[in-house]
Design a protein around this motif. Structure first.
Motif, PDB file in Angstrom:
ATOM      1  N   LEU A  80       0.825  -1.213   0.000  1.00  0.00           N
ATOM      2  CA  LEU A  80       0.000   0.000   0.000  1.00  0.00           C
ATOM      3  C   LEU A  80       0.854   1.256   0.000  1.00  0.00           C
ATOM      4  CD1 LEU A  80      -2.896  -0.854   2.488  1.00  0.00           C
ATOM      5  CD2 LEU A  80      -3.120  -0.229   0.082  1.00  0.00           C
ATOM      6  N   ARG A  81       1.963   1.230   0.735  1.00  0.00           N
ATOM      7  CA  ARG A  81       2.847   2.398   0.753  1.00  0.00           C
ATOM      8  C   ARG A  81       3.377   2.679  -0.650  1.00  0.00           C
ATOM      9  NH1 ARG A  81       6.498   0.721   4.115  1.00  0.00           N
ATOM     10  NH2 ARG A  81       5.598   1.677   5.971  1.00  0.00           N
ATOM     11  N   GLY A  82       3.778   1.601  -1.362  1.00  0.00           N
ATOM     12  CA  GLY A  82       4.275   1.788  -2.716  1.00  0.00           C
ATOM     13  C   GLY A  82       3.213   2.338  -3.654  1.00  0.00           C
ATOM     14  N   VAL A  83       1.982   1.853  -3.520  1.00  0.00           N
ATOM     15  CA  VAL A  83       0.881   2.342  -4.365  1.00  0.00           C
ATOM     16  C   VAL A  83       0.618   3.813  -4.112  1.00  0.00           C
ATOM     17  CG1 VAL A  83      -1.604   2.172  -4.730  1.00  0.00           C
ATOM     18  CG2 VAL A  83      -0.220   0.093  -4.676  1.00  0.00           C
ATOM     19  N   LEU A  84       0.537   4.197  -2.841  1.00  0.00           N
ATOM     20  CA  LEU A  84       0.235   5.591  -2.502  1.00  0.00           C
ATOM     21  C   LEU A  84       1.366   6.520  -2.948  1.00  0.00           C
ATOM     22  CD1 LEU A  84      -1.344   5.097   1.036  1.00  0.00           C
ATOM     23  CD2 LEU A  84      -2.516   5.658  -1.094  1.00  0.00           C
ATOM     24  N   GLU A  85       2.607   6.070  -2.807  1.00  0.00           N
ATOM     25  CA  GLU A  85       3.729   6.892  -3.262  1.00  0.00           C
ATOM     26  C   GLU A  85       3.673   7.089  -4.774  1.00  0.00           C
ATOM     27  OE1 GLU A  85       7.095   4.778  -1.828  1.00  0.00           O
ATOM     28  OE2 GLU A  85       7.007   5.659   0.194  1.00  0.00           O
ATOM     29  N   ALA A  86       3.290   6.031  -5.509  1.00  0.00           N
ATOM     30  CA  ALA A  86       3.196   6.138  -6.968  1.00  0.00           C
ATOM     31  C   ALA A  86       2.082   7.094  -7.376  1.00  0.00           C
ATOM     32  CB  ALA A  86       2.968   4.752  -7.573  1.00  0.00           C
ATOM     33  N   LEU A  87       0.958   7.073  -6.648  1.00  0.00           N
ATOM     34  CA  LEU A  87      -0.187   7.911  -7.009  1.00  0.00           C
ATOM     35  C   LEU A  87       0.056   9.393  -6.726  1.00  0.00           C
ATOM     36  CD1 LEU A  87      -3.134   5.644  -5.801  1.00  0.00           C
ATOM     37  CD2 LEU A  87      -2.495   6.164  -8.164  1.00  0.00           C
ATOM     38  N   GLU A  88       1.147   9.715  -6.037  1.00  0.00           N
ATOM     39  CA  GLU A  88       1.474  11.122  -5.807  1.00  0.00           C
ATOM     40  C   GLU A  88       1.896  11.827  -7.107  1.00  0.00           C
ATOM     41  OE1 GLU A  88       3.071  11.902  -1.361  1.00  0.00           O
ATOM     42  OE2 GLU A  88       4.449  10.807  -2.660  1.00  0.00           O
ATOM     43  N   TYR A  89       2.313  11.039  -8.086  1.00  0.00           N
ATOM     44  CA  TYR A  89       2.836  11.612  -9.326  1.00  0.00           C
ATOM     45  C   TYR A  89       1.765  11.578 -10.417  1.00  0.00           C
ATOM     46  CZ  TYR A  89       7.249  10.894  -6.879  1.00  0.00           C
ATOM     47  OH  TYR A  89       8.252  10.909  -5.946  1.00  0.00           O
ATOM     48  N   ASP A  90       1.877  12.523 -11.356  1.00  0.00           N
ATOM     49  CA  ASP A  90       0.984  12.532 -12.512  1.00  0.00           C
ATOM     50  C   ASP A  90       1.303  11.337 -13.406  1.00  0.00           C
ATOM     51  OD1 ASP A  90      -0.315  14.853 -11.754  1.00  0.00           O
ATOM     52  OD2 ASP A  90       1.172  16.147 -12.733  1.00  0.00           O
ATOM     53  N   MET A  91       0.251  10.669 -13.866  1.00  0.00           N
ATOM     54  CA  MET A  91       0.439   9.512 -14.732  1.00  0.00           C
ATOM     55  C   MET A  91      -0.829   9.319 -15.551  1.00  0.00           C
ATOM     56  SD  MET A  91       0.052   6.377 -11.970  1.00  0.00           S
ATOM     57  CE  MET A  91       1.306   7.084 -10.888  1.00  0.00           C
ATOM     58  N   PRO A  92      -0.754   8.580 -16.641  1.00  0.00           N
ATOM     59  CA  PRO A  92      -1.949   8.322 -17.456  1.00  0.00           C
ATOM     60  C   PRO A  92      -3.052   7.687 -16.617  1.00  0.00           C
ATOM     61  CG  PRO A  92       0.030   7.596 -18.596  1.00  0.00           C
ATOM     62  CD  PRO A  92       0.453   7.958 -17.210  1.00  0.00           C
ATOM     63  N   PRO A  93      -4.301   8.008 -16.909  1.00  0.00           N
ATOM     64  CA  PRO A  93      -5.422   7.451 -16.128  1.00  0.00           C
ATOM     65  C   PRO A  93      -5.411   5.925 -16.064  1.00  0.00           C
ATOM     66  CG  PRO A  93      -6.191   9.196 -17.587  1.00  0.00           C
ATOM     67  CD  PRO A  93      -4.770   8.949 -17.954  1.00  0.00           C
ATOM     68  N   GLU A  94      -5.042   5.264 -17.176  1.00  0.00           N
ATOM     69  CA  GLU A  94      -5.038   3.808 -17.183  1.00  0.00           C
ATOM     70  C   GLU A  94      -4.039   3.262 -16.161  1.00  0.00           C
ATOM     71  OE1 GLU A  94      -4.521   5.673 -19.801  1.00  0.00           O
ATOM     72  OE2 GLU A  94      -6.369   5.476 -20.985  1.00  0.00           O
ATOM     73  N   LEU A  95      -2.858   3.897 -16.107  1.00  0.00           N
ATOM     74  CA  LEU A  95      -1.835   3.442 -15.163  1.00  0.00           C
ATOM     75  C   LEU A  95      -2.260   3.727 -13.728  1.00  0.00           C
ATOM     76  CD1 LEU A  95       0.935   2.172 -14.774  1.00  0.00           C
ATOM     77  CD2 LEU A  95       1.960   4.455 -15.040  1.00  0.00           C
ATOM     78  N   ALA A  96      -2.862   4.892 -13.510  1.00  0.00           N
ATOM     79  CA  ALA A  96      -3.343   5.237 -12.174  1.00  0.00           C
ATOM     80  C   ALA A  96      -4.411   4.243 -11.710  1.00  0.00           C
ATOM     81  CB  ALA A  96      -3.892   6.655 -12.157  1.00  0.00           C
TER      82      ALA A  96
END
Length: 314
Positions: free
Chosen positions: A122-138
């Motif tokens: 979960l920590r890794g997911v939340l850290e990744a979601l802090e950055y802008d990324m394509p909707p599909e990847l998010a």
């Protein structure tokens, strides 16, 4: 004092033999504990009644200790005599208390060990979601996070099994099978395994605890069986009981009796499992009076349990 659950023994220390306490009286619980009638205990040396030098020494010095006797845990407290007053030896059976404390320690060990992996995910997911990324990847990261949350929820259920009150009712096995199939669909799909269920029977059980047993056994088969091989859940009526068997194509198991002990894993187990899954299964099944075991049937491992049946098919 005869109404007390604790064993109470009163004694004196004679002047002629100050190191040899003599029993003056015992209560009913003490008679049951040491098997010496009250009239025979009075006037005898304390050691002849309690038959343990440890307790005789405790009576002389006072204080408290715990000892194991015939599979029971006894908390012993002694108050030595003062002047003309009698001394007292009090023995309490704390076996059940120590068992519950051990269960809490096991639950804490599972909590610290098992929660580490999903929390890290979960920590890794939340850290990744802090950055802008394509909707599909998010969206993909969100799905991963939801899977980890579901895993955490399941771990909480595992830990709570031994402490939740039982809410038994009559239900068809098909209901529990449908719930298990729905919850395990993502894992079954990712492993490329088939999952089939046998005939439904009416049973008497707590629906949530029955589901927990099925999830633990089927997940076990998915995790340790070869990918792509089918998993079958069979059912059979055995008199007043219904036997449920989860069959997988894993390698033969050794020392199958030990697998149901706490913190025990099979020789072929991989990953960071706590070894608590089958222990939880056995605890639940024993709670409704059934049996849980594993055996080899042909080329497959069979994990079996029984639960109370109800006349007629579900």
């Amino acid at each position: 004092m005869d109404a007390l659950p604790q064993a109470v023994l009163l004694f004196r220390t004679g002047e002629a033999a100050p190191r040899a306490p003599t029993v003056t009286w015992v209560n009913a619980a003490a008679v049951r504990l040491w098997g010496v009638p009250r009239e025979r205990a009075a006037g005898r040396p304390l050691l002849e009644v309690v038959r343990r030098h440890t307790l005789e020494a405790l009576a002389g010095r006072g204080g408290e200790l715990e000892l194991e006797a015939s599979g029971r845990t006894l908390r012993c407290t002694a108050v030595p005599p003062e002047g003309e007053e009698e001394g007292a030896l009090i023995v309490e059976d704390v076996t059940e208390l120590r068992r519950r404390e051990a269960e809490l320690r096991e639950a804490t060990a599972v909590l610290s060990h098992e929660f580490r992996t999903p929390v890290t995910g979960l920590r890794g997911v939340l850290e990744a979601l802090e950055y802008d990324m394509p909707p599909e990847l998010a969206q993909n990261f969100v799905r991963q996070g939801l899977q980890e949350v579901e895993r955490l929820a399941r771990l909480v259920e595992d830990l709570a099994v031994g402490f939740r009150p039982t809410r038994a009712r009559t239900l068809p096995l098909a209901d529990a099978f449908a719930r298990a199939e729905r919850l395990l669909a993502p894992e079954v799909g990712s492993r490329g395994a088939g999952l089939s269920f046998g005939e439904s029977h009416l049973v008497r059980a707590d629906p949530d605890k029955l589901l927990q047993v099925l999830l633990n056994l089927i997940e076990n088969a998915l995790r340790y069986g070869p990918p792509g091989r089918p998993i079958e859940v069979q059912t059979a009526r055995q008199g007043a009981w219904v036997e449920v068997t989860v069959l997988d194509h894993g390698p033969p198991l050794e020392d199958t009796g030990a697998l149901f002990r706490a913190h025990t894993r099979g020789r072929h187990a991989t990953g960071q499992g706590s070894g608590m899954g089958l222990y939880i299964v056995r605890s639940i099944v024993h709670g409704w009076g059934g049996q849980a075991w594993t055996e080899r049937r042909g080329e497959r491992n069979a994990f079996c349990f029984t639960l109370p049946g109800v006349a007629g098919l579900g």
